[in-house]
Write an enzyme that holds these catalytic residues in place. Structure first.
Site, PDB file in Angstrom:
ATOM      1  N   THR A   1     -26.117 -60.735 -10.831  1.00  0.00           N
ATOM      2  CA  THR A   1     -25.102 -60.647 -11.878  1.00  0.00           C
ATOM      3  C   THR A   1     -25.511 -59.693 -12.996  1.00  0.00           C
ATOM      4  OG1 THR A   1     -24.710 -62.972 -11.423  1.00  0.00           O
ATOM      5  CG2 THR A   1     -23.645 -62.053 -13.376  1.00  0.00           C
ATOM      6  N   SER A   2     -24.588 -58.836 -13.406  1.00  0.00           N
ATOM      7  CA  SER A   2     -24.785 -57.991 -14.587  1.00  0.00           C
ATOM      8  C   SER A   2     -23.711 -58.342 -15.605  1.00  0.00           C
ATOM      9  CB  SER A   2     -24.637 -56.507 -14.246  1.00  0.00           C
ATOM     10  OG  SER A   2     -25.522 -56.132 -13.234  1.00  0.00           O
TER      11      SER A   2
END
Lengths: 242, 274, 258
Positions: free
Chosen positions: C36-37
């Site tokens: 996840t970013s």
């Protein structure tokens, strides 16, 4: 290239304009670092046209580059240095951009340009602290380099260096000089240069790089306690008649 | 053609080429990095194929997969290393070297006109920030490890490293080499053993330029091992299986893996790999 | 996907009869599984954070950075095929440099994203290439203030107050929606970013992960994009862990009440 023997190797006004910013890049090593100064004058021939030219460019974490000579080339070189720093930051690998790297890079740029018969008309002093050791090295429009505990470009090479050598003559002397002595010597040089060089200014920038304080930039320094009494004794120049 | 469906197939195949190559192992502490490699000879009287290539005084690589591809990449790295010395009078940093490889390899995975490189590399070197070990994959992935193994049956070597990496964190260079040889030994199949002909050792580190040992120079190191053959494979189970586990260091983060084929070591019908 | 296996998904730059470009959709799939970013805009800047799944215990902790810089003022992070991300960043740096060479100024964030959007879009148009397998977040400051953009494999991009991509994007988005970027300070944003990454990681709890956070802020970094200082990162991680535990306790309390 003009091959006239009297003009060979001199800047061609058509190509380089009259902007010239001759002297007053004076630098000295001391035991914990280096001190370097450059005045803020941009001359147009003998006209003192700009009085706010910055010629010292801090680059990386521990280095400063002092440039004299043609101002448009100076601006070009300063952009190269900015690019160099940006590209260096891209490699977030913990490596330092050292003064010696910057100097080596500039030497390649200057030598490359002189070999294309299109030199950048500058002389440059790179000063900094590499692994806590003072670094001071010169490079010019031909790609010539040399290193010494005291350095100056332009007229400073004749006027400032002898004064600085009174403080630091050989590499061994560096260890005996503190920041105050070195700074005073440089300030004295800037004053003498202003006395004796008509293309100079008594307003200058002073940069000190040391282990303890990092890169310290002091702008708008004024040469103090000037005394022009000696001027009345100078004879034989200009409109003066003996 | 480069297609993304359902994953990058060409790249998956390139990763297979690495597994065809003989094993190489790399280890790093803060001060030293070591490569050890198993060399193959195509025939009894033939010479052994080079597995470790010096790039610069501070830098070298070991390869598993297509050796010609590795030579292209090592030549590229040599150019980069020389240009760093030429322009800045400094050594190429290990991380930068690895990233340059990664970016070069990535191009071949996204556009037409070439195949991905069919080789995996372990890049070791020493620079301002100490000793480093990177694993390079044809996908353009590069990661820094304290220990890595690639090539045939390399999972066994990785298992050894995973069990021992904490203990060699402060190892001397001698101890580090022995750990490397132990890991390499664990990749061997039953009928093989390490000897001075088939083993290469290289080290680089603090006050130590990149040094490669082959042949007779290797023997003293082999003498330090309690055994040069893989004791565990005769026991049978945890040594050789290379499939599935191999994917754990895959770079692309995507969950869907194509089925990994069981490995066929030394199959002569296939493209030659080293 | 009805047209899978009909051949329309094998080539880039080809529409299927129902008007889809499957290669682009596959590229988006690659992103959905990545770590996840997230990006959060706050009062005077942007913070970027990324969840790095630790795929092997032999990896050197704290290395293998995932957030990169374009110029001095723009940070980039991405989820998906990481080598593709490096490619995009390298193109972004070229754009920055050519703009600087021509105009001396730093490229503005919207203009850079527009250029990169066109670049990424071009990779959906030809069968000699494949699309980018990443969704990238860009956070930067220019003379118009802070900007946060998200760029997808199709080449589409939008500006955001808070954005998330990768595996945990859904739960991250839920949290981002609760934040008010007009009042959030730099340090609060960093801590919230850590908390959201920790929360988004809950779905893949069995895997180890590291967190990397960077910021670009007028007040804190003088408009430069930098990793957050080590002590702030530590503080943010502690905050994230504490918040996560509190939530879990709350859940348990509720369960007990039932």
């Amino acid at each position: 290239m003009d091959h006239d023997p009297f003009r060979w190797g001199r800047p061609n006004d058509q190509h380089y304009g009259q902007y010239n910013n001759a002297i007053a890049n004076a630098a000295i090593k001391y035991k914990d670092g280096i001190v370097i100064a450059a005045d803020n004058l941009g001359s147009y021939g003998s006209l003192a046209r700009f009085t706010d030219v910055e010629r010292l460019f801090p680059t990386g974490d521990n280095a400063v580059v002092g440039i004299s000579g043609d101002i448009s080339d100076l601006q070009y070189v300063s952009r190269l240095l900015d690019d160099l720093e940006i590209e260096h930051n891209y490699d977030s690998d913990g490596h330092q951009l050292k003064a010696s790297h910057i100097h080596e890079y500039l030497q390649k740029v200057f030598y490359h340009r002189r070999s294309k018969m299109d030199p950048l008309w500058n002389s440059v002093i790179v000063a900094g602290l590499d692994d806590d050791k003072p670094f001071l090295k010169y490079v010019d429009l031909l790609g010539v380099t040399y290193s010494a505990p005291t350095l100056a470009t332009g007229f400073g090479a004749y006027l400032a260096v002898p004064l600085l050598r009174k403080v630091v003559d050989k590499e061994e002397d560096v260890a005996n000089v503190d920041e105050e002595t070195a700074t005073n010597a440089i300030r004295e040089c800037m004053k003498v240069l202003y006395y004796r060089d008509a293309r100079s200014l008594d307003k200058y920038t002073l940069v000190t790089i040391s282990k303890t304080n990092g890169v310290k930039v002091e702008k708008n320094q004024q040469s103090k306690e000037q005394s022009w009494r000696f001027a009345k004794d100078i004879k034989g120049y200009g409109t003066q008649v003996v | 053609m480069v297609i993304l469906s359902p994953t990058l197939q060409q790249v998956e195949y390139a990763l297979e080429a690495i597994k065809q190559g003989s094993a190489v192992v790399g280890l790093a502490t803060k001060e030293h990095a070591v490569l050890v490699a198993l060399k193959r000879n195509a025939e009894e009287l033939g010479s052994y194929q080079k597995k470790i290539i010096k790039v610069d005084e501070n830098l070298g690589i070991a390869l598993a997969g297509l050796a010609p591809d590795a030579r292209v990449l090592s030549n590229f790295l040599r150019e980069q290393a020389m240009s760093q010395r030429m322009i800045y009078n400094r050594a190429l940093s290990v991380e930068k070297a690895s990233n340059l490889l990664a970016d070069k390899a990535q191009k071949n995975t996204q556009s037409y006109g070439g195949r991905p490189y069919g080789v995996g590399l372990l890049v070791v070197g020493y620079d301002e920030t100490g000793a480093h070990l990177f694993e390079f994959q044809p996908s353009g992935s590069v990661l820094e490890y304290v220990g890595a193994a690639i090539g045939a049956r390399s999972q066994a070597g990785r298992t050894y490293l995973e069990r021992n990496f904490e203990s060699y964190a402060n190892a001397t260079k001698e101890e580090l080499i022995v750990h490397g040889l132990n890991a390499l030994r664990d990749t061997l199949s039953q009928d093989k053993e390490l000897n001075s002909k088939n083993t290469s050792i290289a080290i680089v580190g603090k006050d130590t330029d990149f040094t490669l040992w082959d042949d007779d120079d290797v023997q003293p190191w082999l003498n330090k091992l309690d055994s040069t053959s893989n004791a565990r494979t005769s026991g049978g189970n945890n040594g050789g299986d290379d499939d599935n586990d191999d994917d754990d260091n895959n770079n692309d983060e995507s969950g869907d893996k194509s089925e990994t084929k069981p490995e066929e070591e030394n199959s002569e019908d296939k493209m030659e790999t080293d | 996907m009805t047209s899978v296996g009909t051949g329309y998904d094998l080539s880039n730059s080809v529409f299927s009869p129902d008007g889809r470009n499957f290669q682009v959709e596959y590229a988006a799939k690659a992103v959905e599984n990545g770590g996840t970013s997230i990006g959060i805009k706050f009062k005077d800047g942007v913070v970027l954070a990324v969840e790095k799944i630790v795929t092997s215990k032999l990896l050197v902790p704290g290395k293998n950075n995932r957030i990169q810089t374009i110029g001095r003022h723009i940070g980039v992070t991405y989820s998906g095929l990481l080598p593709d991300g490096r490619h995009l960043v390298s193109r972004g740096r070229d754009e920055f440099q050519s703009f600087k060479d021509q105009y001396k100024d730093q490229i503005s964030v919207p203009y850079l994203i527009d250029r990169l959007g066109n670049y990424v879009q071009a990779y959906t148009c030809y069968n000699s290439v494949r699309p980018f397998g990443i969704t990238a977040l860009f956070g930067g400051i220019d003379e118009d203030g802070p900007h946060l953009y998200m760029l997808e494999p199709s080449g589409v991009y939008w500006g955001y107050q808070g954005a998330a991509t990768g595996k945990g994007r859904q739960s991250a988005k839920n949290e981002l929606e609760k934040l008010d970027s007009n009042t959030l300070t730099a340090k609060e944003a960093v801590k919230e970013a850590a908390r959201i990454i920790y929360l988004a990681h809950e779905d893949s709890k069995d895997k180890d992960f590291e967190i990397e956070i960077s910021w670009v802020s007028t007040s804190e970094t003088n408009g430069l994009h930098k990793p957050v200082p080590a002590d702030l990162l530590k503080e943010a991680k502690e905050y994230a862990e504490q918040k996560l535990n509190e939530d879990e306790d709350d859940d348990e309390d509720e369960n007990m009440a039932e």
